[in-house]
Every structure is written in structure tokens, then in C-alpha cells.
Scaffold this motif. Sequence first.
Motif, PDB file in Angstrom:
ATOM      1  N   ASP A   1       1.386 -18.843   6.414  1.00  0.00           N
ATOM      2  CA  ASP A   1       1.236 -17.561   6.066  1.00  0.00           C
ATOM      3  C   ASP A   1       1.269 -17.199   4.843  1.00  0.00           C
ATOM      4  OD1 ASP A   1       1.931 -17.068   8.795  1.00  0.00           O
ATOM      5  OD2 ASP A   1       3.944 -16.660   8.515  1.00  0.00           O
TER       6      ASP A   1
ATOM      7  N   ASP B   1      -3.490  -4.851   5.217  1.00  0.00           N
ATOM      8  CA  ASP B   1      -2.285  -5.311   4.733  1.00  0.00           C
ATOM      9  C   ASP B   1      -1.002  -4.482   4.879  1.00  0.00           C
ATOM     10  OD1 ASP B   1      -2.563  -3.251   3.268  1.00  0.00           O
ATOM     11  OD2 ASP B   1      -2.216  -4.321   1.125  1.00  0.00           O
TER      12      ASP B   1
ATOM     13  N   ARG C   1       0.570 -12.820   4.003  1.00  0.00           N
ATOM     14  CA  ARG C   1      -0.163 -12.635   4.943  1.00  0.00           C
ATOM     15  C   ARG C   1      -0.109 -13.450   6.303  1.00  0.00           C
ATOM     16  NH1 ARG C   1      -5.266  -9.867   6.176  1.00  0.00           N
ATOM     17  NH2 ARG C   1      -4.124  -8.314   4.931  1.00  0.00           N
TER      18      ARG C   1
ATOM     19  N   THR D   1       0.166 -10.108  -5.062  1.00  0.00           N
ATOM     20  CA  THR D   1      -1.305  -9.768  -5.052  1.00  0.00           C
ATOM     21  C   THR D   1      -2.237 -10.335  -6.097  1.00  0.00           C
ATOM     22  OG1 THR D   1      -0.239  -7.535  -4.661  1.00  0.00           O
ATOM     23  CG2 THR D   1      -2.354  -7.477  -5.847  1.00  0.00           C
TER      24      THR D   1
ATOM     25  N   GLU E   1     -11.870 -14.286   4.215  1.00  0.00           N
ATOM     26  CA  GLU E   1     -11.729 -12.863   3.687  1.00  0.00           C
ATOM     27  C   GLU E   1     -10.055 -12.862   3.616  1.00  0.00           C
ATOM     28  OE1 GLU E   1     -13.289 -10.074   3.141  1.00  0.00           O
ATOM     29  OE2 GLU E   1     -14.916 -11.699   3.307  1.00  0.00           O
ATOM     30  N   THR E   2      -9.187 -13.511   4.316  1.00  0.00           N
ATOM     31  CA  THR E   2      -7.681 -13.714   4.381  1.00  0.00           C
ATOM     32  C   THR E   2      -7.068 -14.867   3.873  1.00  0.00           C
ATOM     33  OG1 THR E   2      -7.457 -14.438   6.471  1.00  0.00           O
ATOM     34  CG2 THR E   2      -7.495 -11.978   6.404  1.00  0.00           C
TER      35      THR E   2
ATOM     36  N   PHE F   1      -7.658  -8.854  -3.067  1.00  0.00           N
ATOM     37  CA  PHE F   1      -7.186  -9.959  -2.038  1.00  0.00           C
ATOM     38  C   PHE F   1      -6.454  -9.464  -0.893  1.00  0.00           C
ATOM     39  CE2 PHE F   1      -6.083 -14.490  -0.666  1.00  0.00           C
ATOM     40  CZ  PHE F   1      -7.084 -14.680   0.103  1.00  0.00           C
ATOM     41  N   GLN F   2      -6.909  -9.856   0.199  1.00  0.00           N
ATOM     42  CA  GLN F   2      -6.222  -9.386   1.568  1.00  0.00           C
ATOM     43  C   GLN F   2      -5.637  -7.791   1.762  1.00  0.00           C
ATOM     44  OE1 GLN F   2      -2.904 -12.038   0.949  1.00  0.00           O
ATOM     45  NE2 GLN F   2      -3.857 -13.489   2.021  1.00  0.00           N
ATOM     46  N   ARG F   3      -6.691  -7.328   1.167  1.00  0.00           N
ATOM     47  CA  ARG F   3      -6.611  -5.662   1.059  1.00  0.00           C
ATOM     48  C   ARG F   3      -6.559  -5.077   2.332  1.00  0.00           C
ATOM     49  NH1 ARG F   3      -3.333  -1.488  -0.835  1.00  0.00           N
ATOM     50  NH2 ARG F   3      -4.564   0.376  -1.107  1.00  0.00           N
TER      51      ARG F   3
ATOM     52  N   ASP G   1       1.795  -6.740   5.733  1.00  0.00           N
ATOM     53  CA  ASP G   1       2.255  -7.773   4.894  1.00  0.00           C
ATOM     54  C   ASP G   1       3.382  -7.296   3.765  1.00  0.00           C
ATOM     55  OD1 ASP G   1      -0.350  -8.718   5.902  1.00  0.00           O
ATOM     56  OD2 ASP G   1      -1.251  -8.792   4.173  1.00  0.00           O
TER      57      ASP G   1
END
Length: 385
Positions: A143, A290, A147, A298, A113-114, A285-287, A293
Motif C-alpha cells: 500500500d 485519494d 494508497r 504527498t 498512475e498509482t 501523485f495519487q491525487r 487514502d
Amino acid sequence: MTAAPVRSRGRILLSSPDVGGREQEMVAAAIASGWIAPLGPMVDAFEQRIAERCGREHAVALSSGTAALHLALLELGARPGRAVVVPTMTFVATANAVTYTGAEPVFVDCDPETGVLSPALLDAALSALGAEGTPVTAVVPVDLLGRCADYTAIDAVCARHGVPVVSDAAEALGSSWQGRPAGSFGAVAALSFNGNKIMTTSGGGMLLTDDAATAQRIRYLSTQARQPAVHYEHTEAGYNYRLSNLLAALGLAQLERLDEMIGRRRALREHYAALVDGVPGVRVFQRDGDAADNCWLTALLVDPAVAGWSVDDLRQALDDADIESRPLWKPMHRQPLFAGARGHLDGSADRLFATGLTLPSGSALTAGQVDTVLETLGDFLERHR
């Protein structure tokens, strides 16, 4: 035969440098001061302010984030016969820093997911390396795209195995994890100020630590390991890795504007999220989660079986409009450079590479450029509804 698209304006890039009047003022002040050669008062001030921003006791300004990783691993004892655990979902610089030392990079897959290092697979990797008697110098969490890695879980795993953490925070300045800033994790952390990063010194990086002896040693190694003598005296190999006073001046100006630049990147992410909201098979992605972040880049994730189109289709449409986009990092275990390298993998990084596409995210984008990107993306989604 389809005619090539007409390109009447400059290409819209993913993350170009965001510099202006304040940066010019600071660099001019550095030149006027006479501190043109490497080091000087701007370097000292830049180190102090980055250390404060990241909650660290010491910061050493270097020529790149890769240099920071290299020296950190050397100082921890990386060498032939030892291993360093690295996420497979990362830019090649993370793994290259390991190879510079002669140690073996061992790749570990990511959270699906991340995209950051999987603590469960890390535990399995360290257990396997320990069982076979391979000494591990460090674990290098990355990172990813702004993220932070799950340092709560990673630190616990590494503590159980007695392995230090070197945080690759090159993409995450201004981000945080559970209230702590990126760069504050690990025995040592590395930042990057490359031209495409959240803030830039043209080229450059920073090593962060809370240990005074480590900082002193890194300063020594990064200035050719010169001994304190009236002549040039050297007892071991050093490196020409220090940041110049002129580039530090640029960094000081950028740091003043960091929060503003992050805000502009976040606003652009919100536009993308609104545009793809409700589109089947497509998400940012990574929503989730976040808020902490820095939104450096994005990206969209696309399930072609649901969406009816692939990231390659979107990338081509953007390229036809002279808009840069790029897949997520190609996993290190898929790179020809690391063919045959050992890894603990579950396919998560491969899936992200196949389904992810990074979009223009820079704070230097003009309102007109943002409108062009959003209109192009919106038109594509409408045609493929």
C-alpha cells in the motif's frame, strides 16, 4: 562561487513523529504500572484496538513491520527454492523480509498512475513462474504512500493461481479500499509504527490475521519460540520480535489521535494541490481517487519536457531552504542488493522514480513550517513560470 545558504532554524522534515501530552501521560501510566519489561496490559489493549480498527480477528504487536512480514512469510512456508512476488516500487524492507527466509524475491512493476502493484503484470509473473515449475509462497502487495493496492484485482489473480496474499500495509493505516480498511486484506497483513509513519510507537509493527492458529504461532515465534516449561526449553529457532509495554502505551495514545493526524496531512495535500493547479507538467501523485487514502506522504510528479525544470531542480531549491524532500522509492530491481533478480517490468516504476518527489507531509509540522514550505515551493514555481 555561490555561498552556502544560511540555515538559521531546524530542518523541516518529511514526516517527523507527532507526539505530545497524551503520549506522555500514557507512557507515564505504563511506567507507574510496573509493566516495564516486554508485554503487559498495554500490549494487550493495543492489539485489540488495532484489530478493531483494521477489521481483523487477531493482532500481534511486534518490534517492526519488517518483523511482521518476515514471520508471515515463514509461517506460509517461504524458504530456499521458493519465490515470493514483491512490487519493485517499494521500500527495501518488503524485499528484505523475503531474503531473510532464503526465498527468491521476484519483482513486478506498478500501475503508472498509482504506483501500486500492477494486477496484469502480476498475472504474467505468476503464469511464468508456474510454467517453469517455481513454487510461489506468497504475493506481497504494498500500500504505497497511503494508497491501498487494488486488492479486488490482485485477490482475483492470486486466487486463480492458488497463491496467498500477504498485505504490506506499513504505510497505509487509516486508509481503505472499497470500504474495507487497510490491514484487512490478505491471509496476513503487516503494519509499521516506525518514527516516520502515520502514527508511531518509536519503533514497532503489527501482524494482522483472522486465523487464530496463525496468531498463536506468531506469538510463539516472536518470543524466542520458548516452550511451556519451568526452565528455558527450545525445540526450534525463534525471534526476539515482540513489542514492549512502554511502546504499546505510546501507540494507544497515537491511535486516539489517528484521525486528527490524517486530517492534518490531508489538509497539507490540499494546499499542495492548489499550489500546483494549472502549472504545466506538474501534478500531485495519487491525487485521483485519494479520498480513501491516509495521505502519509504527498509527492509531486514533474514532466521536465513540459515544466521546463526537473524534480532535481526543485529538490535542490528546497534543500537550500533547509526543507527535506526525497525521490519516490528507488525500484528494487535497480538496487545493487538485488542486481540480477528476476522481474516482470514495463518501466513504470523507473519513470515514477525519475519524475517523483515527496514533500513534507507530517502532521507535526507547525503552521509556520507549513507556510515556509508553501512559500518556498510557490517562489520556485513563480521563478520557473
